[in-house]
Scaffold this motif. Structure first.
Motif, PDB file in Angstrom:
ATOM      1  N   GLY A  91       0.805  -1.215   0.000  1.00  0.00           N
ATOM      2  CA  GLY A  91       0.000   0.000   0.000  1.00  0.00           C
ATOM      3  C   GLY A  91       0.837   1.262   0.000  1.00  0.00           C
ATOM      4  O   GLY A  91       0.430   2.295   0.569  1.00  0.00           O
ATOM      5  N   VAL A  92       2.009   1.211  -0.642  1.00  0.00           N
ATOM      6  CA  VAL A  92       2.942   2.334  -0.638  1.00  0.00           C
ATOM      7  C   VAL A  92       3.081   2.905  -2.043  1.00  0.00           C
ATOM      8  O   VAL A  92       3.146   2.158  -3.034  1.00  0.00           O
ATOM      9  CB  VAL A  92       4.330   1.891  -0.121  1.00  0.00           C
ATOM     10  N   LEU A  93       3.147   4.215  -2.121  1.00  0.00           N
ATOM     11  CA  LEU A  93       3.307   4.907  -3.393  1.00  0.00           C
ATOM     12  C   LEU A  93       4.742   5.402  -3.513  1.00  0.00           C
ATOM     13  O   LEU A  93       5.186   6.263  -2.736  1.00  0.00           O
ATOM     14  CB  LEU A  93       2.334   6.088  -3.454  1.00  0.00           C
ATOM     15  N   ARG A  94       5.482   4.802  -4.458  1.00  0.00           N
ATOM     16  CA  ARG A  94       6.876   5.198  -4.697  1.00  0.00           C
ATOM     17  C   ARG A  94       7.046   5.544  -6.172  1.00  0.00           C
ATOM     18  O   ARG A  94       6.223   5.179  -7.010  1.00  0.00           O
ATOM     19  CB  ARG A  94       7.846   4.069  -4.327  1.00  0.00           C
ATOM     20  N   THR A  95       8.157   6.200  -6.498  1.00  0.00           N
ATOM     21  CA  THR A  95       8.486   6.517  -7.881  1.00  0.00           C
ATOM     22  C   THR A  95       9.617   5.613  -8.348  1.00  0.00           C
ATOM     23  O   THR A  95      10.487   5.235  -7.550  1.00  0.00           O
ATOM     24  CB  THR A  95       8.930   7.984  -8.006  1.00  0.00           C
ATOM     25  N   PRO A  96       9.635   5.217  -9.634  1.00  0.00           N
ATOM     26  CA  PRO A  96      10.708   4.341 -10.129  1.00  0.00           C
ATOM     27  C   PRO A  96      12.086   4.983 -10.018  1.00  0.00           C
ATOM     28  O   PRO A  96      13.064   4.319  -9.679  1.00  0.00           O
ATOM     29  CB  PRO A  96      10.325   4.097 -11.588  1.00  0.00           C
ATOM     30  N   SER A  97      12.163   6.271 -10.317  1.00  0.00           N
ATOM     31  CA  SER A  97      13.407   7.012 -10.118  1.00  0.00           C
ATOM     32  C   SER A  97      13.243   7.866  -8.865  1.00  0.00           C
ATOM     33  O   SER A  97      12.192   7.843  -8.221  1.00  0.00           O
ATOM     34  CB  SER A  97      13.690   7.896 -11.338  1.00  0.00           C
TER      35      SER A  97
END
Length: 481
Positions: free
Chosen positions: A154-160
């Motif tokens: 349930g975590v929102l991360r960015t690829p870079s």
């Protein structure tokens, strides 16, 4: 993985067939982004998005042979669309060449550079949960940036790095807010920190793009979490500054409730009062953008009108009028269409009208005016007014509910008896001109308005009585002498 593939079962033959067409032509093809994410969430993807090693011209040639029709969705950006009709079923696909975009940092227009690999394409996506892919026709799952693990956590991360991602396109911060509301995700600490630090870069994004993300946020099943992130991260100061302005400092005597929290509760309650999507218009089928905007913004005039009274109270006189003007100004700045601006600002202006009803002592004339002033917005006004009751005093809440029930009953009676939805004077323009012996012009307009007020105050009185009233009115007008 098997469950995700099972979720794609209805379109699996199409996926493998299309993948085989690209493979025979010597190109890679992968299902990418939202459809893959939704499959893992147990949802049937509403759209099918693909990425490929083929150039736009090569993609178009393959799709022309595979489908029933193709079109150029943005050749310069590498996207070609196609539709395939088979057995009475129509399927639309969009295929984009691998991308390796960069942004100029000023206009937010991407400088397009086509990429060479699927992994290189995925790293430029907004979030890891949207950077998953499925190679076709092999159905190989590709997840180089841990999107599935983030989805499960349930975590929102960015690829870079988020600073790089948001620097490329600041609108991704608005998408983060939207995904919090739509998917129930929580931004990773580094993502949240970047949003706080880089919110000002949203100022270079076009109002239309910001508006579209705001609309998607508000139309989510439960938009509150996204709106709280929008405010707490500081993004709202650049998108909807009236929202954080509602966080009025509550004085030590707590003489008024937290307007910000109240507005979010009103939004929650308005959403709960929407009808099902297939309900008739009078039930306000949800999600309803006009109602949701009005619920969120109905009290934005309070900060500008707050006054501490000598006796120790606090007032917000005419905040509905001020709020309506503020609402129209903000929605115009966000490039909402004229009908939406007009409807939302009108609801904000009318949202307090019911509180003059007291214990039900309105005359029929006042009820008629309530209905005609609301016009086609009446079903939404009913729901906004009911949602605006957030008191914790159960006795007061029940009394307000009963009083509004009574008002709605009176409205129903008058609507049935007098057709208030189409209320008009009992004499039309030609009849008024004939009775008074005048030509069309400003005087005729005043006479029409007078007869309309008679109709509103007294209900139907008949054409003959209306003509008599008109003659009496005319005798007092300077033009009659």
């Amino acid at each position: 993985m098997q469950q995700a593939v099972a979720r794609l079962a209805p379109v699996l033959p199409l996926l493998t067939d299309l993948g085989a067409c690209f493979a025979r032509a010597g190109h890679e093809l992968a299902l990418v982004g939202g459809p893959v994410r939704d499959a893992f969430l147990g949802r049937t993807p509403p759209d099918l998005d693909f990425t490929t090693s083929a150039s736009p011209d090569e993609t178009e040639a393959i799709l022309r042979a595979w489908g029933s029709a193709t079109w150029d969705l943005g050749r310069d950006f590498g996207t070609i669309g196609a539709v395939r009709r088979s057995g009475g079923v129509e399927t639309t696909v969009e295929v984009t060449t691998y991308r390796a975009d960069a942004y100029d940092g000023v206009t937010r227009k991407p400088v397009v550079a086509f990429g060479e690999s699927l992994e290189g394409d995925l790293v430029r996506r907004d979030f890891t949960v949207n950077a998953m892919a499925m190679r076709l026709p092999s159905l190989e799952f590709v997840d180089p940036y841990g999107g599935l693990a983030d989805l499960e956590a349930g975590v929102l991360r960015t690829p870079s790095a988020p600073e790089v991602s948001f620097g490329d396109d600041p609108l991704r911060m608005m998408r983060a807010v939207r995904f919090v509301a739509q998917l129930g995700l929580v931004p990773a600490p580094e993502v949240y920190a970047a949003m706080q630090a880089m919110g000002g870069s949203l100022d270079i994004v076009s109002a239309e793009r910001v508006r579209d993300e705001l609309v998607k946020l508000l139309m989510a099943r439960e938009p509150r979490a996204g709106l709280e992130l929008l405010t707490d991260s500081g993004l709202a100061a650049h998108v909807l500054p009236e929202l954080p302005a509602l966080k009025l400092e509550v004085d030590e005597h707590h003489r008024h409730k937290d307007v910000y929290d109240h507005s979010l509760i009103v939004l929650d309650q308005a959403i709960a009062l929407e009808g099902p999507a297939d309900a008739p218009a009078e039930s306000v089928p949800g999600p309803d953008l006009v109602l949701r905007l009005a619920a969120l913004l109905h009290d934005i005039g309070k900060p500008a009108t707050r006054r501490f009274e000598p006796a120790g109270g606090v007032s917000f006189h005419h905040h509905e009028v001020v709020g309506a003007k503020m609402t129209a100004k903000r929605l115009k700045a966000l490039r909402f269409d004229k009908d939406t601006v007009k409807a939302v600002s009108r609801l904000v202006e009318l949202h307090l009208r019911f509180h003059g009803y007291g214990d039900g002592q309105w005359t029929d004339s006042a009820v008629r005016r309530y209905v005609t002033d609301a016009g086609p917005l009446l079903p939404r006004l009913h729901r906004l007014t009911r949602a605006d009751c957030t008191t914790r005093n159960s006795r007061k809440a029940q009394r307000l509910s009963r009083t509004y029930d009574e008002l709605e009953r009176r409205i129903d009676v008058l609507l049935e008896r007098e057709e208030l939805a189409a209320v008009r004077p009992e004499l039309d323009g030609n009849e008024i001109a004939s009775v008074l012996g005048i030509s069309p012009g400003p005087v005729l307009g005043r006479a029409y308005k007078y007869l309309l007020s008679v109709r509103m105050d007294e209900g139907p009185i008949g054409k003959e009585a209306a003509a008599d009233r008109l003659r009496t009115w005319w005798a007092d007008q300077p033009e009659s002498r």
